[in-house]
Write a protein that holds these residues in place. Structure first.
Motif, PDB file in Angstrom:
ATOM      1  N   HIS A   1      -8.498  -6.990 -17.377  1.00 10.18           N
ATOM      2  CA  HIS A   1      -9.651  -6.213 -17.837  1.00 10.18           C
ATOM      3  C   HIS A   1     -10.095  -5.251 -16.739  1.00 10.18           C
ATOM      4  N   LYS A   2     -10.454  -4.052 -17.149  1.00 14.27           N
ATOM      5  CA  LYS A   2     -10.779  -3.007 -16.168  1.00 14.27           C
ATOM      6  C   LYS A   2     -11.965  -3.367 -15.275  1.00 14.27           C
ATOM      7  N   ASN A   3     -12.822  -4.285 -15.730  1.00 15.53           N
ATOM      8  CA  ASN A   3     -13.979  -4.678 -14.924  1.00 15.53           C
ATOM      9  C   ASN A   3     -13.743  -5.941 -14.101  1.00 15.53           C
TER      10      ASN A   3
ATOM     11  N   PRO B   1      -7.378 -10.442  -7.400  1.00 19.73           N
ATOM     12  CA  PRO B   1      -6.798  -9.665  -6.293  1.00 19.73           C
ATOM     13  C   PRO B   1      -5.574  -8.860  -6.717  1.00 19.73           C
ATOM     14  N   ASN B   2      -5.444  -7.696  -6.107  1.00 21.94           N
ATOM     15  CA  ASN B   2      -4.224  -6.875  -6.222  1.00 21.94           C
ATOM     16  C   ASN B   2      -3.910  -6.437  -7.643  1.00 21.94           C
ATOM     17  N   MET B   3      -4.960  -6.198  -8.433  1.00 21.48           N
ATOM     18  CA  MET B   3      -4.752  -5.664  -9.780  1.00 21.48           C
ATOM     19  C   MET B   3      -4.133  -4.275  -9.700  1.00 21.48           C
ATOM     20  N   ASP B   4      -3.146  -4.033 -10.539  1.00 20.61           N
ATOM     21  CA  ASP B   4      -2.488  -2.726 -10.582  1.00 20.61           C
ATOM     22  C   ASP B   4      -2.978  -1.852 -11.729  1.00 20.61           C
ATOM     23  N   ARG B   5      -3.432  -2.486 -12.811  1.00 20.13           N
ATOM     24  CA  ARG B   5      -3.856  -1.719 -13.985  1.00 20.13           C
ATOM     25  C   ARG B   5      -5.019  -2.417 -14.663  1.00 20.13           C
ATOM     26  N   GLY B   6      -6.099  -1.691 -14.866  1.00 17.93           N
ATOM     27  CA  GLY B   6      -7.228  -2.207 -15.629  1.00 17.93           C
ATOM     28  C   GLY B   6      -7.186  -1.663 -17.041  1.00 17.93           C
ATOM     29  N   VAL B   7      -7.390  -2.522 -18.022  1.00 15.93           N
ATOM     30  CA  VAL B   7      -7.276  -2.121 -19.421  1.00 15.93           C
ATOM     31  C   VAL B   7      -8.570  -2.398 -20.175  1.00 15.93           C
ATOM     32  N   GLY B   8      -8.730  -1.694 -21.291  1.00 13.21           N
ATOM     33  CA  GLY B   8      -9.874  -1.883 -22.166  1.00 13.21           C
ATOM     34  C   GLY B   8      -9.444  -1.869 -23.611  1.00 13.21           C
ATOM     35  N   ALA B   9     -10.427  -1.885 -24.499  1.00 15.05           N
ATOM     36  CA  ALA B   9     -10.153  -1.959 -25.939  1.00 15.05           C
ATOM     37  C   ALA B   9      -9.261  -0.808 -26.377  1.00 15.05           C
ATOM     38  N   GLY B  10      -8.194  -1.141 -27.102  1.00 13.76           N
ATOM     39  CA  GLY B  10      -7.297  -0.136 -27.656  1.00 13.76           C
ATOM     40  C   GLY B  10      -6.150   0.266 -26.751  1.00 13.76           C
ATOM     41  N   ASP B  11      -6.200  -0.118 -25.483  1.00  9.81           N
ATOM     42  CA  ASP B  11      -5.084   0.209 -24.590  1.00  9.81           C
ATOM     43  C   ASP B  11      -3.833  -0.554 -25.025  1.00  9.81           C
ATOM     44  N   ILE B  12      -2.680   0.044 -24.782  1.00 12.98           N
ATOM     45  CA  ILE B  12      -1.404  -0.535 -25.195  1.00 12.98           C
ATOM     46  C   ILE B  12      -0.608  -0.953 -23.965  1.00 12.98           C
TER      47      ILE B  12
ATOM     48  N   THR C   1     -15.706 -15.239 -20.774  1.00  9.01           N
ATOM     49  CA  THR C   1     -16.227 -14.466 -19.641  1.00  9.01           C
ATOM     50  C   THR C   1     -16.505 -13.066 -20.180  1.00  9.01           C
ATOM     51  N   MET C   2     -17.142 -12.244 -19.358  1.00  5.19           N
ATOM     52  CA  MET C   2     -17.458 -10.889 -19.811  1.00  5.19           C
ATOM     53  C   MET C   2     -16.312  -9.915 -19.540  1.00  5.19           C
ATOM     54  N   CYS C   3     -15.259 -10.392 -18.905  1.00  2.00           N
ATOM     55  CA  CYS C   3     -14.077  -9.558 -18.625  1.00  2.00           C
ATOM     56  C   CYS C   3     -12.841 -10.199 -19.240  1.00  2.00           C
ATOM     57  N   HIS C   4     -12.927 -10.527 -20.508  1.00  2.00           N
ATOM     58  CA  HIS C   4     -11.840 -11.229 -21.191  1.00  2.00           C
ATOM     59  C   HIS C   4     -11.154 -10.274 -22.159  1.00  2.00           C
ATOM     60  N   ILE C   5      -9.825 -10.306 -22.160  1.00  2.00           N
ATOM     61  CA  ILE C   5      -9.082  -9.557 -23.165  1.00  2.00           C
ATOM     62  C   ILE C   5      -8.144 -10.494 -23.922  1.00  2.00           C
ATOM     63  N   CYS C   6      -7.929 -10.158 -25.185  1.00  2.84           N
ATOM     64  CA  CYS C   6      -6.866 -10.757 -25.992  1.00  2.84           C
ATOM     65  C   CYS C   6      -5.841  -9.664 -26.265  1.00  2.84           C
ATOM     66  N   LEU C   7      -4.628 -10.084 -26.575  1.00  2.00           N
ATOM     67  CA  LEU C   7      -3.561  -9.142 -26.907  1.00  2.00           C
ATOM     68  C   LEU C   7      -3.128  -9.359 -28.353  1.00  2.00           C
ATOM     69  N   LEU C   8      -3.002  -8.261 -29.099  1.00  2.00           N
ATOM     70  CA  LEU C   8      -2.554  -8.311 -30.487  1.00  2.00           C
ATOM     71  C   LEU C   8      -1.249  -7.548 -30.593  1.00  2.00           C
ATOM     72  N   SER C   9      -0.209  -8.216 -31.065  1.00  2.00           N
ATOM     73  CA  SER C   9       1.110  -7.576 -31.125  1.00  2.00           C
ATOM     74  C   SER C   9       1.208  -6.632 -32.313  1.00  2.00           C
ATOM     75  N   HIS C  10       1.935  -5.546 -32.120  1.00  5.47           N
ATOM     76  CA  HIS C  10       2.223  -4.598 -33.199  1.00  5.47           C
ATOM     77  C   HIS C  10       3.548  -4.993 -33.855  1.00  5.47           C
ATOM     78  N   THR C  11       3.566  -6.178 -34.440  1.00  7.50           N
ATOM     79  CA  THR C  11       4.735  -6.664 -35.178  1.00  7.50           C
ATOM     80  C   THR C  11       4.339  -6.816 -36.637  1.00  7.50           C
ATOM     81  N   ASP C  12       5.326  -6.906 -37.519  1.00  9.32           N
ATOM     82  CA  ASP C  12       5.019  -7.049 -38.947  1.00  9.32           C
ATOM     83  C   ASP C  12       4.125  -8.260 -39.181  1.00  9.32           C
ATOM     84  N   GLN C  13       4.474  -9.361 -38.539  1.00  5.18           N
ATOM     85  CA  GLN C  13       3.553 -10.498 -38.512  1.00  5.18           C
ATOM     86  C   GLN C  13       2.875 -10.466 -37.151  1.00  5.18           C
ATOM     87  N   PRO C  14       1.590 -10.097 -37.099  1.00  5.89           N
ATOM     88  CA  PRO C  14       0.937  -9.965 -35.797  1.00  5.89           C
ATOM     89  C   PRO C  14       0.803 -11.306 -35.099  1.00  5.89           C
TER      90      PRO C  14
END
Length: 274
Positions: free
Chosen positions: A90-92, A98-109, A127-140
């Motif tokens: 998460h971007k926040n 430590p050593n994060m290379d990329r921060g992401v937010g809603a809609g990022d791929i 937490t307030m910096c939690h992300i889930c991932l949703l796959s772009h597959t026919d069955q998500p």
């Protein structure tokens, strides 16, 4: 356990890795079948994750942390030392991971190899910096970290908030398709089903699932769909008359017709001491 969701243009291989630790963590590898490129999700047991990747001939070029807790970030260093993987979170969360290379937010791929696309959902609550991932597959497939578990919902003890968790459920998870596969960060299935049955004793789906999976092998764990979750996960059953009636009887201060948010918050409070 390994699964290949039904696929169209996007294909992926999912390897669920049971850590066998006291926290009952699941780690994940998501691989592109064409290139062998892999993403490691919350690879706490990095030695197991690296060993599985080696066996499959995969290279873990990226690590994704769903959130900042140590039982999800503790393997980062080991994977990075072995593979040079980039750390995504998460971007926040940069100050806590430590050593994060990329921060992401809603809609990022997040792309893995040629065939895997994973969409980031900004899912505060646990937490307030939690992300889930949703796959772009026919069955998500939803890689849900500690937001939603099989038959349960995350706690909010360490940097989270139950009202935010309710909003994540009502505005995001409730909108996902029935056939979406659920891959959570921990195996709490039995305790969660028992909580459902404490709240809704006549829930046949929960009763049947508990009978069938009470002694399941977590190395080959049940993968549920959101359709199943909506039948036996009490945090999706806020409109169930049985759930509401029992709460109102025990907590008359809720009033005769508590709204969904009030029901969710009371259930989360009760689950804290279950």
């Amino acid at each position: 356990s390994t699964g290949v969701p039904k696929t169209g243009r996007f294909t992926m291989i999912v390897e669920q890795i049971w850590t066998g630790n006291a926290y009952r963590n699941f780690n994940y590898l998501i691989a592109c079948p064409e290139t062998g490129d892999a993403l490691a999700i919350d690879p706490l047991d990095y030695t197991k994750c690296l060993a599985v990747a080696r066996e499959r001939g995969w290279t873990s070029s990226q690590v994704l942390n769903t959130h900042e807790h140590g039982d999800h970030t503790g393997g980062n260093k080991g994977v990075v030392m072995a593979t040079g993987a980039a750390i995504i979170a998460h971007k926040n969360a940069g100050g806590r991971i430590p050593n994060m290379d990329r921060g992401v937010g809603a809609g990022d791929i997040i792309k893995v190899g040629n065939t895997v696309e994973l969409e980031c959902l900004d899912t505060p609550g646990h937490t307030m910096c939690h992300i889930c991932l949703l796959s772009h597959t026919d069955q998500p497939a939803l890689f849900s970290g500690d937001t939603v578990f099989n038959a349960g919902a995350g706690n909010c003890h360490n940097g989270g908030h139950p009202e935010e968790l309710y909003e994540t459920f009502s505005r995001q998870l409730d909108l996902l398709g029935e056939d979406t596969l659920l891959y959570p960060g921990h195996d709490y299935l039995v305790n969660n089903l028992e909580f459902t049955l404490d709240r809704e004793p006549d829930n046949r789906a929960a009763t049947d699932m508990l009978e069938s999976y009470r002694d399941q092998d977590p190395d080959n764990a049940l993968v549920t769909t959101l359709s199943q979750e909506r039948e036996m996960n009490t945090f999706f059953r806020l409109q169930s008359p049985a759930v509401v009636e029992k709460l109102v009887a025990e907590f008359p201060e809720l009033g005769d017709k508590p709204d969904a948010k009030a029901v969710f918050l009371k259930l989360r409070e009760l689950r804290n001491s279950w």
